[in-house]
Design a protein around this motif. Structure first.
Motif, PDB file in Angstrom:
ATOM      1  N   SER A   1       0.736  -1.229   0.183  1.00  0.00           N
ATOM      2  CA  SER A   1      -0.096  -0.127   0.028  1.00  0.00           C
ATOM      3  C   SER A   1       0.712   1.304   0.146  1.00  0.00           C
ATOM      4  N   ALA A   2       2.097   1.229   0.885  1.00  0.00           N
ATOM      5  CA  ALA A   2       2.759   2.468   0.873  1.00  0.00           C
ATOM      6  C   ALA A   2       3.845   2.382  -0.437  1.00  0.00           C
ATOM      7  N   GLU A   3       4.027   1.722  -1.145  1.00  0.00           N
ATOM      8  CA  GLU A   3       4.594   1.694  -2.226  1.00  0.00           C
ATOM      9  C   GLU A   3       3.795   1.997  -3.569  1.00  0.00           C
ATOM     10  N   ASN A   4       2.541   1.793  -3.541  1.00  0.00           N
ATOM     11  CA  ASN A   4       1.625   2.212  -4.418  1.00  0.00           C
ATOM     12  C   ASN A   4       1.273   3.565  -4.086  1.00  0.00           C
ATOM     13  N   LEU A   5       1.282   4.136  -2.908  1.00  0.00           N
ATOM     14  CA  LEU A   5       0.679   5.502  -2.703  1.00  0.00           C
ATOM     15  C   LEU A   5       2.151   6.230  -3.157  1.00  0.00           C
ATOM     16  N   LEU A   6       3.182   5.900  -2.767  1.00  0.00           N
ATOM     17  CA  LEU A   6       4.519   6.335  -3.468  1.00  0.00           C
ATOM     18  C   LEU A   6       4.559   6.599  -4.846  1.00  0.00           C
ATOM     19  N   ALA A   7       4.321   5.703  -5.553  1.00  0.00           N
ATOM     20  CA  ALA A   7       4.292   5.595  -7.130  1.00  0.00           C
ATOM     21  C   ALA A   7       3.304   6.638  -7.625  1.00  0.00           C
ATOM     22  N   LEU A   8       2.263   6.796  -6.741  1.00  0.00           N
ATOM     23  CA  LEU A   8       1.160   7.770  -7.391  1.00  0.00           C
ATOM     24  C   LEU A   8       1.757   9.217  -7.139  1.00  0.00           C
ATOM     25  N   ILE A   9       2.495   9.488  -6.184  1.00  0.00           N
ATOM     26  CA  ILE A   9       3.002  10.639  -5.752  1.00  0.00           C
ATOM     27  C   ILE A   9       3.984  10.942  -6.779  1.00  0.00           C
ATOM     28  N   ASN A  10       4.943  10.134  -7.178  1.00  0.00           N
ATOM     29  CA  ASN A  10       6.011   9.965  -8.157  1.00  0.00           C
ATOM     30  C   ASN A  10       5.529  10.308  -9.315  1.00  0.00           C
ATOM     31  N   ASP A  11       4.193   9.772  -9.853  1.00  0.00           N
ATOM     32  CA  ASP A  11       3.677  10.194 -11.109  1.00  0.00           C
ATOM     33  C   ASP A  11       3.326  11.413 -11.404  1.00  0.00           C
ATOM     34  N   THR A  12       2.519  11.921 -10.047  1.00  0.00           N
ATOM     35  CA  THR A  12       1.623  13.001 -10.287  1.00  0.00           C
ATOM     36  C   THR A  12       2.987  14.236 -10.290  1.00  0.00           C
ATOM     37  N   LEU A  13       4.152  13.959  -9.727  1.00  0.00           N
ATOM     38  CA  LEU A  13       5.195  15.080  -9.673  1.00  0.00           C
ATOM     39  C   LEU A  13       5.889  15.088 -10.977  1.00  0.00           C
ATOM     40  N   ASP A  14       6.232  13.570 -11.517  1.00  0.00           N
ATOM     41  CA  ASP A  14       6.619  13.723 -12.657  1.00  0.00           C
ATOM     42  C   ASP A  14       5.931  14.439 -13.904  1.00  0.00           C
ATOM     43  N   PHE A  15       4.567  14.061 -13.943  1.00  0.00           N
ATOM     44  CA  PHE A  15       3.686  14.668 -14.940  1.00  0.00           C
ATOM     45  C   PHE A  15       3.706  16.223 -14.784  1.00  0.00           C
ATOM     46  N   SER A  16       3.783  16.733 -13.620  1.00  0.00           N
ATOM     47  CA  SER A  16       3.743  18.127 -13.502  1.00  0.00           C
ATOM     48  C   SER A  16       4.989  18.699 -13.942  1.00  0.00           C
ATOM     49  N   LYS A  17       6.133  18.073 -13.664  1.00  0.00           N
ATOM     50  CA  LYS A  17       7.619  18.408 -14.072  1.00  0.00           C
ATOM     51  C   LYS A  17       7.510  18.435 -15.653  1.00  0.00           C
ATOM     52  N   MET A  18       7.031  17.503 -16.389  1.00  0.00           N
ATOM     53  CA  MET A  18       6.958  17.514 -17.942  1.00  0.00           C
ATOM     54  C   MET A  18       6.197  18.548 -18.429  1.00  0.00           C
ATOM     55  N   ASN A  19       5.083  18.616 -17.932  1.00  0.00           N
ATOM     56  CA  ASN A  19       4.296  19.929 -18.209  1.00  0.00           C
ATOM     57  C   ASN A  19       4.954  21.222 -18.106  1.00  0.00           C
ATOM     58  N   ALA A  20       5.756  21.268 -17.111  1.00  0.00           N
ATOM     59  CA  ALA A  20       6.711  22.670 -17.064  1.00  0.00           C
ATOM     60  C   ALA A  20       7.972  22.629 -17.729  1.00  0.00           C
ATOM     61  N   GLU A  21       7.978  21.604 -18.499  1.00  0.00           N
ATOM     62  CA  GLU A  21       9.191  21.239 -19.316  1.00  0.00           C
ATOM     63  C   GLU A  21      10.616  21.326 -18.399  1.00  0.00           C
ATOM     64  N   LYS A  22      10.486  20.797 -17.278  1.00  0.00           N
ATOM     65  CA  LYS A  22      11.526  20.626 -16.294  1.00  0.00           C
ATOM     66  C   LYS A  22      12.420  19.501 -16.256  1.00  0.00           C
ATOM     67  N   VAL A  23      11.874  18.291 -17.205  1.00  0.00           N
ATOM     68  CA  VAL A  23      12.490  17.163 -16.978  1.00  0.00           C
ATOM     69  C   VAL A  23      13.561  17.025 -18.201  1.00  0.00           C
ATOM     70  N   LEU A  24      14.913  16.882 -17.865  1.00  0.00           N
ATOM     71  CA  LEU A  24      15.953  16.620 -18.966  1.00  0.00           C
ATOM     72  C   LEU A  24      16.675  15.239 -18.856  1.00  0.00           C
ATOM     73  N   LEU A  25      17.080  14.911 -19.861  1.00  0.00           N
ATOM     74  CA  LEU A  25      17.689  13.565 -19.920  1.00  0.00           C
ATOM     75  C   LEU A  25      19.179  13.792 -19.184  1.00  0.00           C
ATOM     76  N   ASN A  26      19.657  12.705 -18.467  1.00  0.00           N
ATOM     77  CA  ASN A  26      20.702  12.616 -17.981  1.00  0.00           C
ATOM     78  C   ASN A  26      21.539  11.539 -18.364  1.00  0.00           C
ATOM     79  N   THR A  27      22.418  11.560 -19.372  1.00  0.00           N
ATOM     80  CA  THR A  27      23.151  10.726 -19.824  1.00  0.00           C
ATOM     81  C   THR A  27      24.289  10.227 -19.271  1.00  0.00           C
TER      82      THR A  27
END
Length: 594
Positions: free
Chosen positions: A261-287
């Motif tokens: 349950s805790a890991e599912n909740l963490l995955a939801l938080i991470n997905d929401t934050l990731d999507f927000s960052k992508m909308n703001a075009e703040k996600v860059l690739l680190n090679t």
């Protein structure tokens, strides 16, 4: 007077029907032209009746009736385009009859009428009709000039014309019409330009407000993520601690439920934050260089157990199994993409089904290699009419899927955007109740292979050496402090506590610590500022102390911060105790190397 008032109201109403300045200007030009030329024709007609000449009277009468009909169409029927055509045709006809009936058919008034036709046809009806009407009156004039030997090279005003009141009146009115047409047109042009500038200013203001709203939303989600991760870190951390304290069988089951349950909740938080960052075009690739073969094997191993629990046949197929493939790219983002796709495939495939993760080389030119990734399943499939919307955030194929399988609908939206960051495209082939295939290509630069692991001597760091570290914990949250103490107590570590960045800085100055576990968000002085002050200490031995940030902020927030350079490493809360142990072991290795 009633008729005048009535038509005035109709004219005002006609202008109000269109809010476009250019269209209003066209109607004004037509109305003024019709009224002035009708009035002029009527006056000249009355003057001609004194010494009537049948041809002149008929021509003037026809012109007057035509103008009156055009004015009727404009004001009564609101058919301004048809009215414009009749207006221009009547003027063209008047010029044509001048050229036919009179040997000196071209005079200054004829030239004026020609200019009125040219200008008004373009202004009222547009460029295509403007060209047509211009040719319709200019070509006959040119032909007439050629036939009459260019009138001896002169376009004159005779003494008779000067003394003729009608001619002088026509001359003046025609000049007035030309002036009014150009005035109205350029007034509308200026008004449109002013409106455009005003609209651009409003758009700029709206854009700034939208950008500010996006920034505030991003900051809010980042802050909420931090606030949610902090207690969740304590929950998962305590689960980890309890799991290694030899729990009973029934307790293990309860801990497994809590962890899931805790890991599912963490995955939801991470997905929401990731999507927000992508909308703001703040996600860059680190090679960086990585072994893609190992990455695929790890993903296969992590889902194999869950697949077996559902009775699924989960297979990994590559065309480079015998030779490990090393490439340069963003390992974390590729892992995130494949984890999402494989997780969906396992989730939406019923017992006895099959899931396959395959990677094949589609092209190789020099040091560039193109890999085709495909995740295939024999699950529920996706209807043809739903295959577009599943890539939209928060949407799934139907509500029954959400009720039966759960999920937020963010996974595929995130995957699609991450693949777009790799300058590629996510493709879907699916048939309902048959299965789905998600595929995409990524181009990588080949990297140098590492030495085989068996040839590298593995150095195991004894727990006793970790326990010799002097650790400073900089943390203000009581629950997090309790959790860290429990973890470090397992390894018999020496540690001291500080509740804010200022206390941590003062304690580091004593020079008795090997490593600082630094929280970022603290009162008095935050972790970034404390790290900066530590790096600026004059004593080189103290300023080079190892600083590991323990933070509930996202990795994007950490890496985007200018102060990231003051840190040696970081761990995102909630973290596994084993990861913390690896970080501390790395500190021991570095200190022993010094």
């Amino acid at each position: 007077m009633n008729i005048i008032t009535r038509y005035k109201d109709k004219y005002t109403s006609l202008l109000k029907e269109t809010q476009i300045p250019l269209m209003q200007s066209r109607i004004k030009i037509l109305a003024f032209g019709l009224i002035l030329l009708s009035s002029l024709t009527f006056i000249i007609l009355l003057n001609s009746l004194v010494n009537p000449h049948m041809t002149i009277v008929i021509r003037l009468l026809v012109l007057l009736l035509t103008m009156a009909f055009a004015l009727y169409l404009l004001l009564e029927k609101a058919k301004w385009q048809l009215s414009g055509h009749i207006f221009l045709l009547s003027l063209c006809t008047f010029i044509w009859t001048n050229l036919i009936f009179y040997t000196s058919g071209i005079n200054l008034v004829t030239i004026q009428l020609s200019l009125i036709i040219i200008s008004s046809s373009f202004y009222i009806l547009g460029k295509n009709w403007g060209i047509l009407y211009s040719l319709a009156n200019v070509v006959p004039i040119v032909i007439h000039l050629l036939n009459s030997r260019l009138q001896n090279g002169q376009v004159t005003i005779t003494q008779f014309q000067i003394s003729n009141l009608s001619f002088l009146l026509a001359l003046i009115v025609n000049f007035g019409i030309l002036i009014i047409m150009h005035y109205e047109f350029f007034k509308s042009f200026y008004h449109s330009h002013y409106k455009e500038r005003e609209l651009n200013a409003q758009l700029q203001t709206a854009l700034k407000e939208a950008q500010e709203a996006t920034r505030l939303r991003s900051d809010f989600l980042s802050s909420m993520s931090h606030e949610l991760r902090t207690p969740l870190h304590a929950v998962i951390g305590m689960i980890n601690v309890l799991s290694i304290e030899n729990p009973r069988k029934d307790q293990e089951e309860n801990l497994a439920i809590l962890r899931f349950s805790a890991e599912n909740l963490l995955a939801l938080i991470n997905d929401t934050l990731d999507f927000s960052k992508m909308n703001a075009e703040k996600v860059l690739l680190n090679t960086a260089d990585f072994n893609i073969s190992t990455l695929l094997q790890n993903i296969h191993a992590s889902f194999k157990s869950k697949a077996e629990q559902k009775g699924l046949d989960f297979r990994l197929k590559t065309d480079f199994e015998s030779n490990p493939l090393y490439v340069n790219g963003d390992q974390n983002r590729l892992t995130q993409i494949l984890n999402n796709l494989v997780s969906n495939a396992v989730k939406f495939t019923d017992n006895g089904g099959r899931v396959e993760l395959s990677v094949t080389t589609t092209a190789q030119i020099g040091q560039q290699v193109v890999l085709l990734f495909a995740v295939k399943d024999s699950g529920i499939g996706i209807p043809k009419n739903k295959q577009e919307i599943i890539f939209e955030p928060f949407l799934q194929a139907n509500n029954n899927i959400t009720k039966r399988y759960g999920g937020t609908g963010l996974g595929l939206a995130i995957v699609k955007r991450l693949i777009n960051l790799h300058e590629s495209e996510l493709k879907l082939v699916s048939e309902e109740n048959i299965g789905s295939v998600f595929s995409f290509e990524i181009s990588y630069t080949l990297a140098k292979p590492e030495l085989p692991e068996e040839k590298i001597p593995v150095v195991s760091i004894p727990v006793q050496e970790i326990s010799n570290l002097n650790i400073l914990i900089a943390e203000d949250n009581i629950i997090n402090i309790m959790l860290l103490k429990k973890i470090l107590d397992q390894w018999d570590c020496n540690y001291s506590l500080s509740k804010n960045g200022q206390e941590a800085l003062d304690m580091v100055k004593t020079g008795t610590f090997d490593v600082v576990l630094m929280d970022i968000h603290m009162p008095v002085m935050d972790g970034f500022e404390a790290s900066r002050h530590i790096r600026e200490l004059p004593d080189a031995n103290i300023s080079k102390i190892k600083i590991i940030a323990l933070t509930a902020s996202s990795d994007v927030d950490i890496q985007e911060s200018f102060n990231f350079t003051y840190l040696d490493d970081y761990l995102l809360k909630p973290f596994s105790p084993l990861l913390l142990k690896e970080k501390l072991e790395a500190v021991v290795v570095q200190l022993s190397g010094n």
